[in-house]
Design an enzyme around this catalytic site. Sequence first.
Site, PDB file in Angstrom:
ATOM      1  N   ALA A 109       0.839  -0.999  -0.114  1.00 11.10           N
ATOM      2  CA  ALA A 109       0.153  -0.025   0.102  1.00 11.10           C
ATOM      3  C   ALA A 109       0.945   1.321   0.090  1.00 11.10           C
ATOM      4  O   ALA A 109       0.384   2.391   0.447  1.00 11.10           O
ATOM      5  CB  ALA A 109      -1.000  -0.033   1.097  1.00 11.10           C
ATOM      6  N   ARG A 160      -2.770   7.321 -11.406  1.00 17.79           N
ATOM      7  CA  ARG A 160      -4.016   7.375 -12.504  1.00 17.79           C
ATOM      8  C   ARG A 160      -5.301   7.773 -11.823  1.00 17.79           C
ATOM      9  O   ARG A 160      -6.258   7.921 -12.342  1.00 17.79           O
ATOM     10  CB  ARG A 160      -4.066   5.841 -13.194  1.00 17.79           C
ATOM     11  CG  ARG A 160      -2.972   5.836 -14.208  1.00 17.79           C
ATOM     12  CD  ARG A 160      -3.203   4.334 -14.849  1.00 17.79           C
ATOM     13  NE  ARG A 160      -2.435   3.328 -14.117  1.00 17.79           N
ATOM     14  CZ  ARG A 160      -2.469   2.090 -14.282  1.00 17.79           C
ATOM     15  NH1 ARG A 160      -3.100   1.809 -15.394  1.00 17.79           N
ATOM     16  NH2 ARG A 160      -2.145   1.296 -13.439  1.00 17.79           N
ATOM     17  N   LYS A 197      -3.920   6.512  -3.254  1.00 16.49           N
ATOM     18  CA  LYS A 197      -4.904   5.561  -3.768  1.00 16.49           C
ATOM     19  C   LYS A 197      -5.830   4.757  -2.737  1.00 16.49           C
ATOM     20  O   LYS A 197      -6.967   4.593  -2.640  1.00 16.49           O
ATOM     21  CB  LYS A 197      -4.545   4.835  -5.062  1.00 16.49           C
ATOM     22  CG  LYS A 197      -5.687   3.864  -5.329  1.00 16.49           C
ATOM     23  CD  LYS A 197      -5.021   3.229  -6.721  1.00 16.49           C
ATOM     24  CE  LYS A 197      -3.822   2.387  -6.568  1.00 16.49           C
ATOM     25  NZ  LYS A 197      -3.593   1.500  -7.849  1.00 16.49           N
ATOM     26  N   ALA A 199     -44.350  21.991  20.334  1.00 13.96           N
ATOM     27  CA  ALA A 199     -44.126  22.639  19.163  1.00 13.96           C
ATOM     28  C   ALA A 199     -43.340  23.871  19.067  1.00 13.96           C
ATOM     29  O   ALA A 199     -43.871  24.836  19.982  1.00 13.96           O
ATOM     30  CB  ALA A 199     -45.071  22.522  18.132  1.00 13.96           C
ATOM     31  N   ALA A 205     -47.058  28.310  27.290  1.00 11.77           N
ATOM     32  CA  ALA A 205     -46.670  28.346  25.880  1.00 11.77           C
ATOM     33  C   ALA A 205     -46.260  29.969  25.442  1.00 11.77           C
ATOM     34  O   ALA A 205     -46.689  30.878  26.291  1.00 11.77           O
ATOM     35  CB  ALA A 205     -47.996  27.946  24.992  1.00 11.77           C
ATOM     36  N   ARG A 226     -43.838  35.987  29.513  1.00 14.03           N
ATOM     37  CA  ARG A 226     -44.138  36.573  28.329  1.00 14.03           C
ATOM     38  C   ARG A 226     -44.552  38.192  28.770  1.00 14.03           C
ATOM     39  O   ARG A 226     -44.581  38.463  30.055  1.00 14.03           O
ATOM     40  CB  ARG A 226     -45.823  36.141  28.092  1.00 14.03           C
ATOM     41  CG  ARG A 226     -46.056  34.581  27.877  1.00 14.03           C
ATOM     42  CD  ARG A 226     -47.528  34.386  28.030  1.00 14.03           C
ATOM     43  NE  ARG A 226     -47.792  32.816  27.651  1.00 14.03           N
ATOM     44  CZ  ARG A 226     -48.807  32.259  27.737  1.00 14.03           C
ATOM     45  NH1 ARG A 226     -49.720  33.069  28.764  1.00 14.03           N
ATOM     46  NH2 ARG A 226     -49.022  31.002  27.471  1.00 14.03           N
TER      47      ARG A 226
END
Length: 456
Positions: A10, A16, A23, A383, A426, A443
């Site tokens: 190796a 090529r 290679k 979500a 939420a 919030r």
Amino acid sequence: MNDAAVVILAAGQGTRMKSRMAKVLHKAGGKPLVRQAIDTALEIAPRERIFVVVGYQAEQVRAEVEAAGVQAIHQTEQLGTGHAVMCGEEKLASLGGSLIVFVGDCPLIQPDTLRQLALQQRGDGAGATVITTEVDDATGYGRIIRDANGGVSEIVEHKAATPSQLAVREINSGILCFDAQLLWEHIHELRTDNPAREYYLTDMVAILIRAGSRVTAMKIPDSSELLGINNRVELAEADRILRARKVRQLMIDGVTIEKPETVTIDSGVTIGMDTIIGPFAQLTGTSVIGDGCKVGACSIIHSSVLGDAVEVFPFSMVADSRLDAHAHVGPYGRLRMGAHLGHSAHVGNFVELKNTELGAGAKSMHLAYLGDSTIGEKVNIGAGTITCNYDGSRKHRTAIGDGAFVGSNSTLIAPVEIGEGAYIAAGSVINQKVPAKSLGVGRARQVNKEGWKKRT
């Protein structure tokens, strides 16, 4: 075959390939060519008797060799295949037994073929036995020249062959098995009197015959086993064959693969019985898939562990992660960088987990990013939830206790802790600890400005 030794050549660049990379570092079947060769060798010889000759980009190739737990031999100058073997004389000459030599860019050779090669060499009492085959186009290959009795008289390299020798269709595979003692007795008789000015290992055939030894050939009918890689076209063909072998063996072992011609599965992947793999799925790296799993169409699983009865719905990506039994992900889910789904945890569509643990029975079913988080058992993530893990210079973790409920469209700014059984309203922005069983609300008060549109 504990007394067999293997040398894998190796050291070459592989010009090529038209690549800046050696290679043997190019991949087929999901592994570098040199690793494919090493894995084949490990099927027939002990690890301590396997050696890889490195040269071009030696440091990078050596890293692959050492990762596989075998030994490297350094060929400082690439002066031919014979010279490559001579570079290992100090380590190899005392081993005895049989010495199998093959090239690192021949990934399709089967272990059974190499095993049979060694057995034939011993059975024939030959100084060497070479694997041969016949091909329609022998361009670039060494030719097998037979004597009047059908024995091998010499191997002629393509560059040194005469016109009549070039017409021979039986080729040298580059795979030989030597009586090791005879090889080391005569290897220094190799000369460089050839057009390339290199030491050809194949010249050992004529040398051994002159020394009174027999050289035999093992001609195999399937020339595809001997496909060498010289360019990207041949690399792609080897990759196709390796993957087809893998898919076929998995189906024989009890895995259902829908439209197997469309599926990509690396050679290092393990899949349990009664698992179903959908069309166009990709299972790569060192992934381990348990029994009774489902991997949906067009999903990608890379170097991940899936327990039994895990389901990955279509178009999902799982990389370097772990999914415990009965977990679900997707469709269009993404898990990466050490994500972990506990038993029966569910991740739904367009949810991404990065370096995050989702506890047993926990769920995040829609449109969430959960990064650098530890999320407890039976947590519900609404979500649109985001764990904000990056402050512009450092990453921070979010911890969410068992049984917590995070309302939709919440933003959790790390580092932050949500206690067990806590609720997040939420639409909240949370940047302080929420105690266990508390309600966290973050919030701004809603303000309506009457007539604002008309005035502006």
